[in-house]
Design an enzyme around this catalytic site. Structure first.
Site, PDB file in Angstrom:
ATOM      1  N   ASN A  11      15.526  47.751 -32.505  1.00  0.00           N
ATOM      2  CA  ASN A  11      15.510  47.446 -33.936  1.00  0.00           C
ATOM      3  C   ASN A  11      14.681  46.182 -34.113  1.00  0.00           C
ATOM      4  O   ASN A  11      15.123  45.094 -33.751  1.00  0.00           O
ATOM      5  CB  ASN A  11      16.959  47.232 -34.412  1.00  0.00           C
ATOM      6  CG  ASN A  11      17.030  46.738 -35.842  1.00  0.00           C
ATOM      7  OD1 ASN A  11      16.033  46.767 -36.574  1.00  0.00           O
ATOM      8  ND2 ASN A  11      18.197  46.273 -36.252  1.00  0.00           N
ATOM      9  N   LYS A  13      13.823  44.782 -36.845  1.00  0.00           N
ATOM     10  CA  LYS A  13      14.224  44.022 -38.039  1.00  0.00           C
ATOM     11  C   LYS A  13      12.972  43.598 -38.821  1.00  0.00           C
ATOM     12  O   LYS A  13      11.992  44.322 -38.841  1.00  0.00           O
ATOM     13  CB  LYS A  13      15.083  42.827 -37.629  1.00  0.00           C
ATOM     14  CG  LYS A  13      16.213  43.206 -36.685  1.00  0.00           C
ATOM     15  CD  LYS A  13      17.252  42.145 -36.568  1.00  0.00           C
ATOM     16  CE  LYS A  13      18.285  42.550 -35.532  1.00  0.00           C
ATOM     17  NZ  LYS A  13      19.438  41.684 -35.514  1.00  0.00           N
ATOM     18  N   HIS A  97      23.418  49.239 -40.734  1.00  0.00           N
ATOM     19  CA  HIS A  97      23.385  48.066 -39.849  1.00  0.00           C
ATOM     20  C   HIS A  97      24.185  46.931 -40.496  1.00  0.00           C
ATOM     21  O   HIS A  97      24.188  46.780 -41.709  1.00  0.00           O
ATOM     22  CB  HIS A  97      21.931  47.643 -39.615  1.00  0.00           C
ATOM     23  CG  HIS A  97      21.797  46.609 -38.551  1.00  0.00           C
ATOM     24  ND1 HIS A  97      22.024  45.275 -38.777  1.00  0.00           N
ATOM     25  CD2 HIS A  97      21.489  46.713 -37.226  1.00  0.00           C
ATOM     26  CE1 HIS A  97      21.851  44.607 -37.640  1.00  0.00           C
ATOM     27  NE2 HIS A  97      21.530  45.456 -36.690  1.00  0.00           N
ATOM     28  N   GLU A  99      23.638  43.908 -40.845  1.00  0.00           N
ATOM     29  CA  GLU A  99      22.877  43.009 -41.731  1.00  0.00           C
ATOM     30  C   GLU A  99      22.701  43.632 -43.108  1.00  0.00           C
ATOM     31  O   GLU A  99      22.666  42.929 -44.117  1.00  0.00           O
ATOM     32  CB  GLU A  99      21.520  42.669 -41.076  1.00  0.00           C
ATOM     33  CG  GLU A  99      21.716  41.694 -39.927  1.00  0.00           C
ATOM     34  CD  GLU A  99      20.670  41.776 -38.833  1.00  0.00           C
ATOM     35  OE1 GLU A  99      19.596  42.370 -39.035  1.00  0.00           O
ATOM     36  OE2 GLU A  99      20.945  41.234 -37.742  1.00  0.00           O
ATOM     37  N   GLU A 169      28.348  48.037 -32.852  1.00  0.00           N
ATOM     38  CA  GLU A 169      27.737  46.717 -32.814  1.00  0.00           C
ATOM     39  C   GLU A 169      28.729  45.689 -33.340  1.00  0.00           C
ATOM     40  O   GLU A 169      28.821  45.481 -34.558  1.00  0.00           O
ATOM     41  CB  GLU A 169      26.482  46.691 -33.687  1.00  0.00           C
ATOM     42  CG  GLU A 169      25.407  47.651 -33.238  1.00  0.00           C
ATOM     43  CD  GLU A 169      24.042  47.129 -33.621  1.00  0.00           C
ATOM     44  OE1 GLU A 169      23.234  46.926 -32.714  1.00  0.00           O
ATOM     45  OE2 GLU A 169      23.794  46.900 -34.808  1.00  0.00           O
ATOM     46  N   GLY A 175      22.679  39.012 -32.149  1.00  0.00           N
ATOM     47  CA  GLY A 175      21.784  37.863 -32.262  1.00  0.00           C
ATOM     48  C   GLY A 175      22.427  36.547 -31.876  1.00  0.00           C
ATOM     49  O   GLY A 175      21.875  35.475 -32.140  1.00  0.00           O
ATOM     50  N   SER A 215      23.270  41.624 -28.426  1.00  0.00           N
ATOM     51  CA  SER A 215      22.734  40.765 -27.364  1.00  0.00           C
ATOM     52  C   SER A 215      22.547  41.497 -26.035  1.00  0.00           C
ATOM     53  O   SER A 215      22.820  40.943 -24.965  1.00  0.00           O
ATOM     54  CB  SER A 215      23.607  39.511 -27.196  1.00  0.00           C
ATOM     55  OG  SER A 215      23.626  38.771 -28.404  1.00  0.00           O
TER      56      SER A 215
HETATM   57  C1  PEP Z   1      20.764  44.553 -33.607  1.00  0.00           C
HETATM   58  O1  PEP Z   1      20.030  44.061 -34.409  1.00  0.00           O
HETATM   59  O2  PEP Z   1      21.180  45.703 -33.819  1.00  0.00           O
HETATM   60  C2  PEP Z   1      21.125  43.795 -32.410  1.00  0.00           C
HETATM   61  C3  PEP Z   1      22.011  44.302 -31.583  1.00  0.00           C
HETATM   62  O3  PEP Z   1      20.507  42.591 -32.226  1.00  0.00           O
HETATM   63  P1  PEP Z   1      20.519  41.685 -30.876  1.00  0.00           P
HETATM   64  O4  PEP Z   1      20.205  42.595 -29.734  1.00  0.00           O
HETATM   65  O5  PEP Z   1      19.455  40.658 -31.106  1.00  0.00           O
HETATM   66  O6  PEP Z   1      21.882  41.099 -30.764  1.00  0.00           O
END
Ligand code: PEP
Length: 252
Positions: A11, A13, A97, A99, A169, A175, A215
Site C-alpha cells: 500500500n 498510500k 483501511h 486511515e 491490521e 506505521g 510494520s
Molecule cells: C498499511 O498501511 O496498511 C500498513 C500496514 O503500514 P505499515 O506497514 O507502514 O505499518
C-alpha cells in the site's frame, strides 16, 4: 497445510508521483521476476495507476487501488468508480483501511457498499479490519473484529465472496514500528476465519486469504508467515522501496 497462495500487497498510500511510481514498479518487476509461488500486488495513488499498469502488465506484479466509490458514475466530485479502476488496469482494491476509517469518515456500512461495488466489477477486495490501541487495552479486540467483519460482509452470499481477501491490521501497529507478535496476529486471524466459517461456511473460511498488516519488514515477515492462519501481508512503509518489498515477497 492449506492450499492458499500467499499474497504480499504493498500500500503506497499518498506517496510517489507517476514517474516515481513507474520507477519503483519497474525495479520491483525485475526483482520478483523469478517468484512463482506468491501473489504480489502494489497499490499506487490513482494518478499513477495507468502508467504503472503498463509496467506491470505480463509480470508477477498485480495492480490495486487504495479505495473506490460504490456508485457507477455521477455527480460525486473527487470519487472514482470500480469500472474506472478496472479500465486503469486494476485487479485489486483496498477497502476500509484504518486511515480511511480514521480520517475520512469510513464506516462499516460504507465499507460494505464498497465491497459490493468491487465484487460486481470483478475486482478483488482487500477488506481491512483491526482494533485501535485503546480497544486492545480494553480487551475489545475480538468484539471490534466481530463487528467490523459481520457488518462489512452483511448481506453477502458465500458464492459472491470467492476472491475476498481480509487484512487484519491492528491500528496500533500501522506505521509505528510496533508489530503484533506472531501469536497475537495468529489469534486474531484464527478468530476472523472462525467468523467467516460461521457466517459463510467452511469452504469459504478455508479459501479466504487473511493478510497481516502493521510494520511488516523484511526481517519479521518470515516468522509471521509461519503461522497457519497468516496468508500474506499488507505492507505500507516497507513497500515503498522495491528492494525491501522484494525481500518481503521472497520471505521463504
Ligand atoms: C498499511 O498501511 O496498511 C500498513 C500496514 O503500514 P505499515 O506497514 O507502514 O505499518
Amino acid at each position: 497445510m492449506n492450499d492458499r497462495t500467499p499474497l504480499i500487497a504493498g500500500n503506497w498510500k499518498m506517496h510517489k508521483t507517476s514517474p516515481e511510481a513507474v520507477e519503483t514498479a519497474s525495479e520491483l518487476v525485475k526483482l520478483v521476476a523469478d517468484t512463482t509461488d506468491v501473489d504480489i500486488m502494489i497499490a499506487p495513488v490513482f494518478t499513477a495507476l495507468k502508467p504503472v499498469s503498463e509496467v506491470v502488465r505480463n509480470s508477477r506484479v498485480g495492480l490495486g487501488a487504495q479505495n473506490l466509490y460504490w456508485e457507477k458514475e455521477g455527480a460525486f466530485t473527487g470519487e472514482i468508480s470500480a469500472d474506472m479502476l478496472v479500465s486503469a488496469g486494476c485487479q485489486y482494491v483496498i477497502i476500509g483501511h484504518s486511515e480511511r476509517r480514521q480520517f475520512f469518515g469510513e464506516t462499516d456500512q460504507t465499507v460494505n457498499k464498497r465491497i459490493r461495488a468491487a465484487i460486481d466489477a470483478k475486482l478483488i477486495p482487500v477488506f481491512c479490519v483491526g482494533e485501535s490501541e485503546s480497544e486492545r487495552d480494553a480487551d475489545q479486540t475480538f468484539s471490534v473484529l466481530d463487528k467490523q467483519v459481520k457488518k462489512g460482509l452483511e448481506g453477502y452470499r458465500a458464492d459472491e465472496l470467492g476472491t475476498l481477501v481480509i487484512a487484519y491490521e491492528p491500528v496500533w501497529a500501522i506505521g509505528t514500528g510496533k508489530t503484533a507478535t506472531r501469536e497475537q496476529a495468529q489469534e486474531a486471524h484464527q478468530f476472523i476465519r472462525s467468523l467467516v466459517d460461521s457466517a459463510f461456511g467452511t469452504d469459504l473460511a478455508n479459501a479466504v486469504r487473511i493478510l497481516y498488516g502493521g510494520s511488516v519488514k523484511p526481517d519479521n515477515v518470515a516468522q509471521l508467515m509461519q503461522m497457519p492462519d497468516i496468508d500474506g501481508a499488507l505492507v505500507g512503509g516497507a513497500s515503498l522501496n522495491a528492494e525491501s518489498f522484494s525481500r518481503i515477497v521472497k520471505f521463504k
